[in-house]
Design an enzyme around this catalytic site. Structure first.
Site, PDB file in Angstrom:
ATOM      1  N   GLY A  38       0.834  -1.195   0.000  1.00  0.00           N
ATOM      2  CA  GLY A  38       0.000   0.000   0.000  1.00  0.00           C
ATOM      3  C   GLY A  38       0.868   1.243   0.000  1.00  0.00           C
ATOM      4  O   GLY A  38       1.953   1.252  -0.603  1.00  0.00           O
ATOM      5  N   CYS A  39       0.425   2.270   0.670  1.00  0.00           N
ATOM      6  CA  CYS A  39       1.117   3.564   0.704  1.00  0.00           C
ATOM      7  C   CYS A  39       2.612   3.410   0.980  1.00  0.00           C
ATOM      8  O   CYS A  39       3.008   2.913   2.031  1.00  0.00           O
ATOM      9  CB  CYS A  39       0.482   4.449   1.764  1.00  0.00           C
ATOM     10  SG  CYS A  39       1.407   5.949   2.117  1.00  0.00           S
ATOM     11  N   PHE A  40       3.450   3.852   0.034  1.00  0.00           N
ATOM     12  CA  PHE A  40       4.886   3.662   0.237  1.00  0.00           C
ATOM     13  C   PHE A  40       5.447   4.577   1.318  1.00  0.00           C
ATOM     14  O   PHE A  40       6.495   4.276   1.894  1.00  0.00           O
ATOM     15  CB  PHE A  40       5.689   3.762  -1.062  1.00  0.00           C
ATOM     16  CG  PHE A  40       5.366   4.891  -2.010  1.00  0.00           C
ATOM     17  CD1 PHE A  40       4.833   6.087  -1.587  1.00  0.00           C
ATOM     18  CD2 PHE A  40       5.627   4.724  -3.373  1.00  0.00           C
ATOM     19  CE1 PHE A  40       4.577   7.119  -2.485  1.00  0.00           C
ATOM     20  CE2 PHE A  40       5.360   5.744  -4.280  1.00  0.00           C
ATOM     21  CZ  PHE A  40       4.829   6.947  -3.833  1.00  0.00           C
TER      22      PHE A  40
END
Length: 212
Positions: A38-40
């Site tokens: 998901g969100c890096f």
């Protein structure tokens, strides 16, 4: 951070013993691994906590577009996933340790989604770079599957080109701490991780870490 400590120690050695900074850094036995969770921004923060991690880089992997931009990836259609490339000192931490951290920072039950972010850019996936990493990745997925009744949908993909993201994404959680915390908490990431993993959620240390 570990990378700063390593660089500082190497500089001291270089000045005291006549070694160049480059040769001192080269003495570390390093390896790379790529994780999509998901969100890096959030995955960078998770791995930066771990002793032995030297550097994390946000980027894109697994798609069919060369040199993708954030706008292209987030819009969908490139098939790239947001991911983080982790460079680590194998004398301090190994790939199995990093897999432990990876699983406990994702929701492994949802497809093409992580927390409030949806689309294939936010799928959870492992991208082992060699046979050893692939064997470890597959074994870890089997072990995680034994802990839950729900199926694990996290992918194990073939190695692919990793494209670093734009500079403003790198270390975003440090550069923009207030906005980052608002996003992370508003997205429900900490609460969902705790729901799945309990006290093991988003670890800052790896239990029983040992190396030969």
């Amino acid at each position: 951070m570990p990378a700063f400590k390593l660089a500082s120690s190497s500089l001291i050695l270089a000045l005291a013993g006549g070694l160049s900074l480059t040769s001192s850094l080269a003495m570390a036995d390093t390896q790379k691994a790529v994780f999509a969770g998901g969100c890096f921004w959030c995955m960078e923060e998770a791995f930066d906590k771990i002793d032995g991690v030297l550097e994390t880089t946000s980027g894109y992997i697994g798609g069919d577009t060369d040199n993708p931009t954030y706008k292209e990836v987030s819009a969908g259609g490139t098939h790239h996933a947001e991911a983080v490339e982790v460079e680590y000192d194998t004398d301090v931490v190994n790939y199995d340790d990093l897999l432990y951290v990876f699983w406990r920072n994702i929701d492994p039950f949802v497809e093409n989604r992580q927390f409030c972010d949806s689309g294939d850019a936010y799928r959870s996936a492992l991208f082992p770079i060699d046979d050893g990493q692939r064997e470890s990745a597959e074994a870890s997925k089997e072990a995680i599957a034994e802990l839950f009744d729900n199926p694990i949908v996290t992918e194990i993909n073939a190695s692919a080109t990793f494209y670093p993201a734009e500079q403003y994404h790198q270390d975003y959680y440090q550069k923009n701490p207030v906005r980052y915390r608002l996003y992370k908490n508003g997205c429900g990431r900490p609460d969902r991780l705790e729901e799945i993993w309990g006290d093991e959620a988003s670890p800052s240390v790896i239990p029983d870490q040992s190396h030969s």
